[in-house]
Design an enzyme around this catalytic site. Structure first.
Site, PDB file in Angstrom:
ATOM      1  N   GLU A  91       0.796  -1.168  -0.012  1.00  0.00           N
ATOM      2  CA  GLU A  91      -0.001  -0.125  -0.003  1.00  0.00           C
ATOM      3  C   GLU A  91       0.831   1.189   0.081  1.00  0.00           C
ATOM      4  OE1 GLU A  91      -2.846  -1.957   3.477  1.00  0.00           O
ATOM      5  OE2 GLU A  91      -3.013   0.278   3.288  1.00  0.00           O
ATOM      6  N   CYS A 112       2.762   8.473   1.862  1.00  0.00           N
ATOM      7  CA  CYS A 112       3.225   7.370   2.741  1.00  0.00           C
ATOM      8  C   CYS A 112       3.650   6.147   1.884  1.00  0.00           C
ATOM      9  CB  CYS A 112       2.326   6.997   3.915  1.00  0.00           C
ATOM     10  SG  CYS A 112       2.628   5.775   4.838  1.00  0.00           S
ATOM     11  N   CYS A 119       5.637  -7.632   7.712  1.00  0.00           N
ATOM     12  CA  CYS A 119       6.631  -6.896   8.768  1.00  0.00           C
ATOM     13  C   CYS A 119       6.792  -8.124   9.594  1.00  0.00           C
ATOM     14  CB  CYS A 119       6.109  -5.719   9.472  1.00  0.00           C
ATOM     15  SG  CYS A 119       7.214  -5.065  10.610  1.00  0.00           S
ATOM     16  N   CYS A 123       4.403  -5.841  16.011  1.00  0.00           N
ATOM     17  CA  CYS A 123       3.582  -5.091  17.059  1.00  0.00           C
ATOM     18  C   CYS A 123       2.338  -5.605  17.316  1.00  0.00           C
ATOM     19  CB  CYS A 123       3.886  -3.673  16.797  1.00  0.00           C
ATOM     20  SG  CYS A 123       5.451  -3.092  16.622  1.00  0.00           S
ATOM     21  N   CYS A 126      -0.607  -3.698  15.253  1.00  0.00           N
ATOM     22  CA  CYS A 126      -0.629  -3.183  13.940  1.00  0.00           C
ATOM     23  C   CYS A 126      -1.107  -4.225  12.703  1.00  0.00           C
ATOM     24  CB  CYS A 126       0.894  -2.951  13.573  1.00  0.00           C
ATOM     25  SG  CYS A 126       1.173  -2.538  11.886  1.00  0.00           S
ATOM     26  N   CYS A 363      -1.742   2.460   7.478  1.00  0.00           N
ATOM     27  CA  CYS A 363      -1.240   1.414   6.381  1.00  0.00           C
ATOM     28  C   CYS A 363      -1.174   0.262   6.937  1.00  0.00           C
ATOM     29  CB  CYS A 363       0.185   1.781   6.020  1.00  0.00           C
ATOM     30  SG  CYS A 363       0.596   2.548   4.324  1.00  0.00           S
TER      31      CYS A 363
END
Ligand code: SAH
Ligand code: SF4
Length: 380
Positions: A91, A112, A119, A123, A126, A363
């Site tokens: 994105e 952005c 990832c 976290c 997220c 995002c």
């Protein structure tokens, strides 16, 4: 693996043409096609001899991003979901300029961009980390997010004076329709875990022959990879740094950010301090407010101490709900009280108060939603 032309610097390209016994100005011609006209195929480079185009085609790829989905309108936040050549989804988010956040007042936009597919840092709040890590983006895939957004905007009406890019030293070329003048590296992924590709992409996006975006208008956000913060501090380019803090004590940070066990606050703060001293630039501390997790007034004193030590400002961001997660943003009076308490400690702080969070969400969420829809399609 074949290199993509958009991961090359001007020097790389000049060296390539030299080795083919071609005049040096060929590099300038190619750069102009890529970064001024933003062409998407070799045949569009009409002032290059056909043999040269064939040589380029045989030696480099010229990937573009395929738009899968777009949300929002020209006047509001626009989210772009892209498909990469290996079918992965990433994105980018285009945000109308907000003087209070990362740039100065302007009629332009902040983009952005993502740096990884997924990832690895996980976290707990997220969306990007929810389905794990797939791969690093290549430099050209980072660069192309800017070009693809610019291409899309160019198709819409434009009403501003042309800007210029210096494709050959001393010969600026007008580009009529630039909209991105601030970059934030806050999309999907941990940018500093893809350090080399990110820096290569940012050099291209910063170069006068490339994206022409000033280094001071580029903000890199990290969840706190202390050694890479030090490495970035030693880089000559003056990027801005944002640290995703989200907790001012190890106890709070450990609850939501596994990276804190690897680089606890003492190490992160020391690295941030090193960055601040080397660069003499103000760091931003990002602090998402999550109800009952990190919004207690017990965080204020340690947060103020940290901000003063790093000479940092604090951006408070009410948490955006993620489907499937139980976290919530605190009620508005709690957010305002947190801000007021910080200000009382003489910390420079802002609280994001905009409305329209339906697509303003962080995002990673559009991708997650689309992948889940695709997955359920397959099951049906
Ligand atoms: N990995 C980097 C950059 C990408 S995340 C980092 O963590 O800094 C960009 C920012 O969005 C981070 O500050 C991150 O904590 C924040 N973020 C992630 N999920 C969010 C959510 N649901 N609501 C608000 N901010 C979120
Ligand atoms: Fe990764 Fe940043 Fe999301 Fe943490 S907040 S999981 S580091 S993208």
């Amino acid at each position: 693996m074949v290199r993509d032309i958009k991961s090359l610097s001007a020097e790389d390209l000049q060296a390539q043409f030299r080795s083919w016994n071609q005049p040096a100005y060929r590099a300038g011609q190619v750069l102009e096609w890529l970064y001024v006209h933003r062409v998407t195929n070799w045949d569009a480079m009409t002032n290059l001899p056909k043999t040269v185009r064939e040589q380029l085609r045989a030696n480099f790829s010229l990937h573009t991003l395929e738009l899968v989905r777009k949300q929002g309108s020209r006047d509001t936040t626009q989210k772009f979901l892209w498909r990469l050549s290996d079918q992965s989804l990433i994105e980018s988010v285009l945000i109308p300029a907000n003087p209070a956040l990362y740039g100065e007042a302007s009629d332009r936009h902040t983009l952005c961009v993502s740096t990884q597919v997924g990832c690895a840092y996980g976290c707990k709040f997220c969306a990007s980390g929810l389905e794990g890590f797939k791969r690093n983006l290549r430099a050209d895939e980072i660069v192309e997010q800017v070009l693809a957004v610019e291409r899309g905007q160019a198709e819409e009406p434009k009403a501003r004076a042309p800007e210029t890019l210096e494709v050959e030293p001393g010969t600026p070329v007008a580009i009529a329709d630039r909209v991105v003048n601030n970059l934030v590296i806050m999309g999907m992924g941990e940018p500093l875990a893809n350090y080399d590709n990110l820096l290569q992409a940012l050099r291209i996006l910063n170069a006068p022959w490339g994206g022409g975006i000033g280094a001071r208008k580029i903000t890199i956000s990290t969840s706190g990879l202390a050694p890479q913060i030090r490495r970035l501090a030693d880089d000559p380019l003056q990027f801005r740094l944002a640290i995703s803090l989200h907790g001012a004590t190890d106890e709070t940070r450990n609850k939501i950010m596994p990276v804190n066990r690897k680089y606890p606050l003492s190490e992160l703060t020391a690295a941030g301090e090193y960055y601040q001293k080397r660069k003499e630039r103000m760091i931003t501390l990002e602090y998402i407010l999550i109800a009952g997790i990190n919004d207690g007034l017990d965080q204020i004193k340690p947060l103020a101490q940290l901000a003063h030590r790093l000479r940092a400002k604090v951006n408070l961001i009410p948490y955006n709900r993620v489907e499937g997660l139980e976290w919530e943003r605190p009620a508005e009076p709690v957010q305002e009280a947190f801000l007021a308490a910080l200000e009382k400690e003489k910390v420079t702080a802002t609280l994001r108060r905009e409305k329209g969070h339906d697509i303003d969400a962080a995002c990673g969420q559009l991708r997650l939603k689309t992948e889940r829809e695709l997955a359920s399609d397959r099951v049906d």
